[in-house]
Design a protein around this motif. Sequence first.
Motif, PDB file in Angstrom:
ATOM      1  N   ILE A   3      50.561  37.835  79.153  1.00 41.81           N
ATOM      2  CA  ILE A   3      49.297  38.096  78.893  1.00 41.81           C
ATOM      3  C   ILE A   3      48.656  36.707  78.443  1.00 41.81           C
ATOM      4  O   ILE A   3      49.557  35.667  78.340  1.00 41.81           O
ATOM      5  CB  ILE A   3      48.874  39.054  77.620  1.00 41.81           C
ATOM      6  N   ILE A   4      47.383  36.497  78.292  1.00 44.69           N
ATOM      7  CA  ILE A   4      46.698  35.434  77.627  1.00 44.69           C
ATOM      8  C   ILE A   4      45.970  35.749  76.479  1.00 44.69           C
ATOM      9  O   ILE A   4      45.227  36.933  76.485  1.00 44.69           O
ATOM     10  CB  ILE A   4      46.079  34.363  78.660  1.00 44.69           C
ATOM     11  N   TYR A   5      45.634  34.871  75.756  1.00 48.01           N
ATOM     12  CA  TYR A   5      44.656  35.090  74.577  1.00 48.01           C
ATOM     13  C   TYR A   5      43.974  33.796  73.982  1.00 48.01           C
ATOM     14  O   TYR A   5      44.742  32.870  74.332  1.00 48.01           O
ATOM     15  CB  TYR A   5      45.066  35.958  73.225  1.00 48.01           C
ATOM     16  N   GLY A   6      42.749  34.034  73.739  1.00 47.13           N
ATOM     17  CA  GLY A   6      41.932  32.809  73.647  1.00 47.13           C
ATOM     18  C   GLY A   6      40.579  33.003  73.569  1.00 47.13           C
ATOM     19  O   GLY A   6      40.195  34.091  73.515  1.00 47.13           O
ATOM     20  N   ASN A   7      39.647  31.834  73.785  1.00 54.43           N
ATOM     21  CA  ASN A   7      38.126  31.853  73.965  1.00 54.43           C
ATOM     22  C   ASN A   7      37.711  30.933  74.979  1.00 54.43           C
ATOM     23  O   ASN A   7      38.270  29.928  75.450  1.00 54.43           O
ATOM     24  CB  ASN A   7      37.694  31.585  72.580  1.00 54.43           C
ATOM     25  N   THR A   8      36.568  31.235  75.450  1.00 54.79           N
ATOM     26  CA  THR A   8      35.808  30.163  76.206  1.00 54.79           C
ATOM     27  C   THR A   8      34.362  30.266  75.541  1.00 54.79           C
ATOM     28  O   THR A   8      33.801  31.109  74.746  1.00 54.79           O
ATOM     29  CB  THR A   8      35.403  30.731  77.625  1.00 54.79           C
TER      30      THR A   8
ATOM     31  N   PHE B  56      49.105  49.805  78.917  1.00 53.69           N
ATOM     32  CA  PHE B  56      50.058  49.430  78.021  1.00 53.69           C
ATOM     33  C   PHE B  56      49.346  48.981  76.677  1.00 53.69           C
ATOM     34  O   PHE B  56      50.023  49.140  75.614  1.00 53.69           O
ATOM     35  CB  PHE B  56      51.137  48.688  78.239  1.00 53.69           C
ATOM     36  N   ILE B  57      48.295  48.559  76.706  1.00 54.38           N
ATOM     37  CA  ILE B  57      47.491  48.489  75.399  1.00 54.38           C
ATOM     38  C   ILE B  57      46.472  49.274  75.236  1.00 54.38           C
ATOM     39  O   ILE B  57      45.624  49.553  76.173  1.00 54.38           O
ATOM     40  CB  ILE B  57      46.723  46.990  75.776  1.00 54.38           C
ATOM     41  N   LYS B  58      46.473  49.960  73.892  1.00 53.75           N
ATOM     42  CA  LYS B  58      45.524  50.911  73.739  1.00 53.75           C
ATOM     43  C   LYS B  58      44.153  50.446  72.964  1.00 53.75           C
ATOM     44  O   LYS B  58      43.136  50.856  73.249  1.00 53.75           O
ATOM     45  CB  LYS B  58      46.133  52.021  72.774  1.00 53.75           C
ATOM     46  N   ARG B  59      44.387  49.270  72.036  1.00 51.17           N
ATOM     47  CA  ARG B  59      43.379  48.760  71.378  1.00 51.17           C
ATOM     48  C   ARG B  59      43.608  47.407  70.840  1.00 51.17           C
ATOM     49  O   ARG B  59      44.659  47.023  70.740  1.00 51.17           O
ATOM     50  CB  ARG B  59      43.281  49.738  70.124  1.00 51.17           C
ATOM     51  N   VAL B  60      42.475  46.559  70.852  1.00 47.22           N
ATOM     52  CA  VAL B  60      42.576  45.131  70.210  1.00 47.22           C
ATOM     53  C   VAL B  60      41.707  45.250  69.168  1.00 47.22           C
ATOM     54  O   VAL B  60      40.534  45.359  69.403  1.00 47.22           O
ATOM     55  CB  VAL B  60      42.398  44.262  71.288  1.00 47.22           C
ATOM     56  N   THR B  61      42.226  44.722  68.102  1.00 43.84           N
ATOM     57  CA  THR B  61      41.207  44.266  66.972  1.00 43.84           C
ATOM     58  C   THR B  61      40.867  43.003  66.661  1.00 43.84           C
ATOM     59  O   THR B  61      42.180  42.330  66.651  1.00 43.84           O
ATOM     60  CB  THR B  61      41.756  45.084  65.546  1.00 43.84           C
TER      61      THR B  61
ATOM     62  N   THR C  86      33.285  33.808  73.626  1.00 37.85           N
ATOM     63  CA  THR C  86      33.943  35.079  73.959  1.00 37.85           C
ATOM     64  C   THR C  86      35.445  34.843  73.740  1.00 37.85           C
ATOM     65  O   THR C  86      36.109  33.985  74.266  1.00 37.85           O
ATOM     66  CB  THR C  86      33.865  35.505  75.373  1.00 37.85           C
ATOM     67  N   VAL C  87      36.087  35.615  72.832  1.00 42.20           N
ATOM     68  CA  VAL C  87      37.377  35.806  72.582  1.00 42.20           C
ATOM     69  C   VAL C  87      37.977  36.996  73.290  1.00 42.20           C
ATOM     70  O   VAL C  87      37.375  38.165  73.160  1.00 42.20           O
ATOM     71  CB  VAL C  87      37.714  35.783  70.982  1.00 42.20           C
ATOM     72  N   ALA C  88      39.196  36.765  73.690  1.00 41.71           N
ATOM     73  CA  ALA C  88      39.616  37.817  74.789  1.00 41.71           C
ATOM     74  C   ALA C  88      41.454  37.876  74.514  1.00 41.71           C
ATOM     75  O   ALA C  88      41.900  37.153  74.326  1.00 41.71           O
ATOM     76  CB  ALA C  88      39.340  37.772  76.231  1.00 41.71           C
TER      77      ALA C  88
ATOM     78  N   ARG D 140      36.337  43.799  64.579  1.00 41.32           N
ATOM     79  CA  ARG D 140      35.768  44.310  65.644  1.00 41.32           C
ATOM     80  C   ARG D 140      36.915  45.005  66.403  1.00 41.32           C
ATOM     81  O   ARG D 140      37.903  44.492  66.722  1.00 41.32           O
ATOM     82  CB  ARG D 140      35.088  43.495  66.695  1.00 41.32           C
ATOM     83  N   VAL D 141      36.624  46.268  66.565  1.00 38.88           N
ATOM     84  CA  VAL D 141      37.717  47.176  67.206  1.00 38.88           C
ATOM     85  C   VAL D 141      37.241  47.375  68.694  1.00 38.88           C
ATOM     86  O   VAL D 141      36.033  48.028  69.173  1.00 38.88           O
ATOM     87  CB  VAL D 141      38.100  48.562  66.565  1.00 38.88           C
ATOM     88  N   VAL D 142      38.321  46.896  69.813  1.00 40.65           N
ATOM     89  CA  VAL D 142      37.886  47.367  71.166  1.00 40.65           C
ATOM     90  C   VAL D 142      38.896  48.209  71.757  1.00 40.65           C
ATOM     91  O   VAL D 142      40.157  47.830  71.882  1.00 40.65           O
ATOM     92  CB  VAL D 142      37.901  46.043  71.889  1.00 40.65           C
ATOM     93  N   ASP D 143      38.585  49.585  72.042  1.00 44.70           N
ATOM     94  CA  ASP D 143      39.553  50.353  72.390  1.00 44.70           C
ATOM     95  C   ASP D 143      39.535  50.678  74.010  1.00 44.70           C
ATOM     96  O   ASP D 143      39.811  51.851  74.494  1.00 44.70           O
ATOM     97  CB  ASP D 143      39.285  51.865  71.868  1.00 44.70           C
ATOM     98  N   LYS D 144      38.653  49.793  74.678  1.00 46.53           N
ATOM     99  CA  LYS D 144      39.071  49.961  76.286  1.00 46.53           C
ATOM    100  C   LYS D 144      38.775  48.434  76.903  1.00 46.53           C
ATOM    101  O   LYS D 144      37.969  47.735  76.242  1.00 46.53           O
ATOM    102  CB  LYS D 144      37.749  50.992  76.793  1.00 46.53           C
ATOM    103  N   PRO D 145      39.300  48.449  78.059  1.00 46.72           N
ATOM    104  CA  PRO D 145      38.935  46.953  78.595  1.00 46.72           C
ATOM    105  C   PRO D 145      37.610  46.714  79.083  1.00 46.72           C
ATOM    106  O   PRO D 145      36.741  47.841  79.185  1.00 46.72           O
ATOM    107  CB  PRO D 145      39.855  47.123  80.103  1.00 46.72           C
ATOM    108  N   PRO D 146      37.167  45.650  79.288  1.00 42.33           N
ATOM    109  CA  PRO D 146      37.817  44.231  78.780  1.00 42.33           C
ATOM    110  C   PRO D 146      37.926  44.225  77.302  1.00 42.33           C
ATOM    111  O   PRO D 146      37.017  44.492  76.488  1.00 42.33           O
ATOM    112  CB  PRO D 146      36.945  43.224  79.200  1.00 42.33           C
ATOM    113  N   PHE D 147      39.181  43.876  76.768  1.00 43.22           N
ATOM    114  CA  PHE D 147      39.352  43.712  75.383  1.00 43.22           C
ATOM    115  C   PHE D 147      38.825  42.227  74.728  1.00 43.22           C
ATOM    116  O   PHE D 147      39.605  41.173  74.967  1.00 43.22           O
ATOM    117  CB  PHE D 147      40.821  43.681  75.096  1.00 43.22           C
TER     118      PHE D 147
END
Length: 258
Positions: free
Chosen positions: A17-22, A70-75, A46-48, A87-94
Motif C-alpha cells: 500500500i501507499i499512504y500520503g498526500n497530494t 482486505f481494508i474495511k475502514r480507514v480513519t 488530499t490524504v489517502a 474522519r471515518v471512511v468506510d468505502k473506497p476511495p479511502f
Amino acid sequence: MSNDRVRVRGLSIYRPIIYGNTAVVLSPEERAALPSAQADHTHRWTVAVRSAASAPGSNTVGGADDISYFIKRVTFKLHETYPNPTRVVDKPPFEVTETGWGEFEIQIRINFVAEAGEKQYLLYHHLKLHPWTAVGSGEPEIPPPDVAAKSGPVHSWQYDEVVFNDPFQSFLNILMAHPPTPLPKVKTRPVPFNIAHPESIKDAKSGGTPEFTQAMITEEAERLEKARKDVIAEQDKWRGILIEKERELERLRKQLEG
C-alpha cells in the motif's frame, strides 16, 4: 471448527500500500469562493491510503487496485482546528480532501475486514503542502503562492507492506483471489521523494505524477540493509573499545592493590 477459521501456520502474505498526500495551491478565484472562516486557506490537499501500483495513464499516485477486499475502514485524525477532525471512511476511495494553510501530523488508522481477524494498523503522516527543497539550497521552505503554483502539485507518499502472519484460511482465500497489480519494473515517471534518498529531490522538483517501481523498492531495501550492517559494525567497534577499557581498568585496579 470450520477449516476456514483455522490459521495457516508458518505462512506470511503481504499487500503493498501507499499512504500520503497530494497538495495544490488554490487559485485566487478558488480562495475568493471559500467561506469567510477559511479565508486564510492557501492549499487544497488530499490524504489517502491506496494500493501501491498506479493505473496506466492515471494522474493519481497509486490506486490501481480496489483494496476494500482486505481494508474495511480507514480513519484519518486531522488537526483539531478542523470541524469533525476524526474522519471515518468506510468505502473506497479511502481518502479525505480538505483545504488549509498549515502542515501537521495526521494519524491514519486502518481496520481490516472481519475475515482477517487482525488488529488495527496505525500509521502517521506529516501533511506536506510546500514544495520539497534541498538542504542548503537557499530556497525558501514556504515560497510565495504564485511561485509554488508554478511548481505544480506537491506529492508526499510512503510505501508500506501490510504483512499478515498465520492468516485464517478464509482470509487467505480472499487475498489469493485478489493478487495486487505488480509495480512497474523500471522507472517511466518521477519517483516519489524519499528523505533517505536525497537524489530523489530532482524528480520531486521536475514535476509530473510520481510512481513507485520495483527498482525503487529494491534500492530502498538495499539502503536499509546497508544501514543495518553499518549499525552492527559501529556496535562491534564500540563494544571492542569498551572491552579494552574494562581490561585497562582491571590492570590499573590490580596495580593499586599491589
